[in-house]
Design a protein around this motif. Sequence first.
Motif, PDB file in Angstrom:
ATOM      1  N   ALA A  92       0.858  -1.186   0.000  1.00 17.59           N
ATOM      2  CA  ALA A  92       0.000   0.000   0.000  1.00 17.59           C
ATOM      3  C   ALA A  92       0.893   1.234   0.000  1.00 17.59           C
ATOM      4  O   ALA A  92       1.818   1.336   0.802  1.00 17.59           O
ATOM      5  N   THR A  93       0.624   2.157  -0.887  1.00 15.31           N
ATOM      6  CA  THR A  93       1.508   3.309  -1.066  1.00 15.31           C
ATOM      7  C   THR A  93       1.184   4.434  -0.087  1.00 15.31           C
ATOM      8  O   THR A  93       0.028   4.768   0.150  1.00 15.31           O
ATOM      9  N   THR A  94       2.240   5.010   0.476  1.00 13.84           N
ATOM     10  CA  THR A  94       2.140   6.184   1.340  1.00 13.84           C
ATOM     11  C   THR A  94       2.076   7.433   0.476  1.00 13.84           C
ATOM     12  O   THR A  94       2.096   7.361  -0.759  1.00 13.84           O
ATOM     13  N   VAL A  95       2.056   8.595   1.117  1.00 16.81           N
ATOM     14  CA  VAL A  95       2.117   9.849   0.363  1.00 16.81           C
ATOM     15  C   VAL A  95       3.379   9.885  -0.492  1.00 16.81           C
ATOM     16  O   VAL A  95       3.336  10.177  -1.687  1.00 16.81           O
ATOM     17  N   ALA A  96       4.516   9.552   0.101  1.00 13.84           N
ATOM     18  CA  ALA A  96       5.792   9.617  -0.627  1.00 13.84           C
ATOM     19  C   ALA A  96       5.801   8.711  -1.843  1.00 13.84           C
ATOM     20  O   ALA A  96       6.125   9.135  -2.963  1.00 13.84           O
ATOM     21  N   SER A  97       5.456   7.436  -1.659  1.00  9.59           N
ATOM     22  CA  SER A  97       5.528   6.505  -2.783  1.00  9.59           C
ATOM     23  C   SER A  97       4.424   6.749  -3.811  1.00  9.59           C
ATOM     24  O   SER A  97       4.616   6.520  -5.010  1.00  9.59           O
ATOM     25  N   THR A  98       3.272   7.245  -3.363  1.00 12.73           N
ATOM     26  CA  THR A  98       2.219   7.583  -4.326  1.00 12.73           C
ATOM     27  C   THR A  98       2.673   8.728  -5.215  1.00 12.73           C
ATOM     28  O   THR A  98       2.407   8.729  -6.424  1.00 12.73           O
ATOM     29  N   MET A  99       3.368   9.701  -4.630  1.00 12.16           N
ATOM     30  CA  MET A  99       3.912  10.795  -5.438  1.00 12.16           C
ATOM     31  C   MET A  99       4.885  10.269  -6.488  1.00 12.16           C
ATOM     32  O   MET A  99       4.838  10.669  -7.655  1.00 12.16           O
ATOM     33  N   ILE A 100       5.769   9.357  -6.082  1.00 15.87           N
ATOM     34  CA  ILE A 100       6.749   8.787  -7.010  1.00 15.87           C
ATOM     35  C   ILE A 100       6.038   8.079  -8.157  1.00 15.87           C
ATOM     36  O   ILE A 100       6.356   8.286  -9.340  1.00 15.87           O
ATOM     37  N   CYS A 101       5.069   7.227  -7.808  1.00 11.36           N
ATOM     38  CA  CYS A 101       4.367   6.441  -8.819  1.00 11.36           C
ATOM     39  C   CYS A 101       3.515   7.322  -9.725  1.00 11.36           C
ATOM     40  O   CYS A 101       3.431   7.087 -10.937  1.00 11.36           O
ATOM     41  N   ALA A 102       2.893   8.341  -9.145  1.00 16.97           N
ATOM     42  CA  ALA A 102       2.087   9.263  -9.942  1.00 16.97           C
ATOM     43  C   ALA A 102       2.963   9.996 -10.955  1.00 16.97           C
ATOM     44  O   ALA A 102       2.604  10.133 -12.137  1.00 16.97           O
ATOM     45  N   GLU A 103       4.133  10.446 -10.516  1.00 18.14           N
ATOM     46  CA  GLU A 103       5.039  11.137 -11.435  1.00 18.14           C
ATOM     47  C   GLU A 103       5.508  10.213 -12.544  1.00 18.14           C
ATOM     48  O   GLU A 103       5.607  10.616 -13.710  1.00 18.14           O
ATOM     49  N   MET A 104       5.793   8.948 -12.211  1.00 16.96           N
ATOM     50  CA  MET A 104       6.179   7.966 -13.239  1.00 16.96           C
ATOM     51  C   MET A 104       5.111   7.854 -14.323  1.00 16.96           C
ATOM     52  O   MET A 104       5.417   7.721 -15.508  1.00 16.96           O
ATOM     53  N   LEU A 137       7.987  14.461   3.521  1.00 17.15           N
ATOM     54  CA  LEU A 137       8.540  15.810   3.405  1.00 17.15           C
ATOM     55  C   LEU A 137       9.684  15.858   2.397  1.00 17.15           C
ATOM     56  O   LEU A 137       9.798  16.807   1.614  1.00 17.15           O
ATOM     57  N   GLU A 138      10.549  14.847   2.428  1.00 15.34           N
ATOM     58  CA  GLU A 138      11.633  14.770   1.447  1.00 15.34           C
ATOM     59  C   GLU A 138      11.066  14.661   0.033  1.00 15.34           C
ATOM     60  O   GLU A 138      11.578  15.270  -0.905  1.00 15.34           O
ATOM     61  N   GLU A 139      10.007  13.869  -0.106  1.00 17.58           N
ATOM     62  CA  GLU A 139       9.418  13.660  -1.435  1.00 17.58           C
ATOM     63  C   GLU A 139       8.817  14.947  -1.974  1.00 17.58           C
ATOM     64  O   GLU A 139       8.933  15.258  -3.161  1.00 17.58           O
ATOM     65  N   LEU A 140       8.175  15.693  -1.095  1.00 23.67           N
ATOM     66  CA  LEU A 140       7.609  16.978  -1.518  1.00 23.67           C
ATOM     67  C   LEU A 140       8.695  17.931  -1.996  1.00 23.67           C
ATOM     68  O   LEU A 140       8.458  18.795  -2.839  1.00 23.67           O
ATOM     69  N   GLY A 141       9.888  17.748  -1.469  1.00 21.04           N
ATOM     70  CA  GLY A 141      11.001  18.596  -1.877  1.00 21.04           C
ATOM     71  C   GLY A 141      11.603  18.245  -3.217  1.00 21.04           C
ATOM     72  O   GLY A 141      12.366  19.045  -3.780  1.00 21.04           O
ATOM     73  N   GLN A 142      11.248  17.070  -3.780  1.00 23.26           N
ATOM     74  CA  GLN A 142      11.921  16.646  -5.009  1.00 23.26           C
ATOM     75  C   GLN A 142      11.019  16.084  -6.115  1.00 23.26           C
ATOM     76  O   GLN A 142      11.473  15.942  -7.255  1.00 23.26           O
ATOM     77  N   THR A 143       9.771  15.753  -5.803  1.00 21.11           N
ATOM     78  CA  THR A 143       8.919  15.088  -6.787  1.00 21.11           C
ATOM     79  C   THR A 143       7.806  16.017  -7.247  1.00 21.11           C
ATOM     80  O   THR A 143       7.091  16.607  -6.439  1.00 21.11           O
TER      81      THR A 143
END
Length: 308
Positions: A106-118, A146-152
Amino acid sequence: MKAFNQFLEITPEVQEALKNNKPVVALESTIISHGMPYPDNVVMAKKVEQIIREEGAIPATIAIMDGKIKIGLSDQDLETLAKSKHAIKVSRRDLASVIALKQLGATTVASTMICAEMAGIKFFVTGGIGGVHKGYEQTLDVSADLEELGQTDVTVICAGAKAILDLPRTMEYLETKGVSVVGYQTEVLPAFYTRTSDIKLHLHVENVQDLAKIVHAKDQLKLKGGLLVANPIPEKDSLDGDYMNDIINRAVKDSVKDQIEGKDVTPYLLKKIVEETQGKSLEANLALVYNNAKVGALLAKAYMALQK
């Protein structure tokens, strides 16, 4: 639509929407597997998708299944995820291993952001983001969100950071990472279960058209990283701040006493809070997620209108 990725499995509906520049809204799946009990979680997931459709956008709930990042879930997929006792809470660090070992994730905020961008999805609706945990001095516990929001490069619509967190430090961290936090019809950071906090936002707007213009300008400037839209829980569903803070502080103390650590902290605290509020916090959680879904769909639609 972005280039083919062998680990992406995108439903035909979402593929068609992305190909034809229709509004698409990503949804996380940790809220299904770890955020709410069954069957409330399935009811919530289906209603969120329905709200997004009613507002003219296409929902794309994301999860890891059978070695693939699924962008868009069937009813059977939702049931599997909602009922499983073994779904792994997947953040950035877990993505490769869960995919390689074909585990249920199950994807968290961070991993959902990564997958959505992909997949080329620009907008993502969640309940609340993770952040700097209370007691940071002892634990150094900071959410990967927070790290993901800074880069994705994904715009995240939420009801603020989860109320169990240290909100001032969370905002300071986001500022350090250069993440713009925009209040939607609010001048202060909403505190998840409640509409207000003591934290003043540097920017707020009153309509989704202005939000869409900000996202569009950010794209044209090629600024890296995400944008956070803070959308408060509806007034009729908001809980009293002092009442919730008292319950949250007790739950945090219990988590320390029970030696709960890492990614187990948030599910533990949320469960405790539901018990202590006799279900009121769960009702508020549902209300804010539905409200975010509506705003997210309207924003995605307004953004796509600017592309024409």
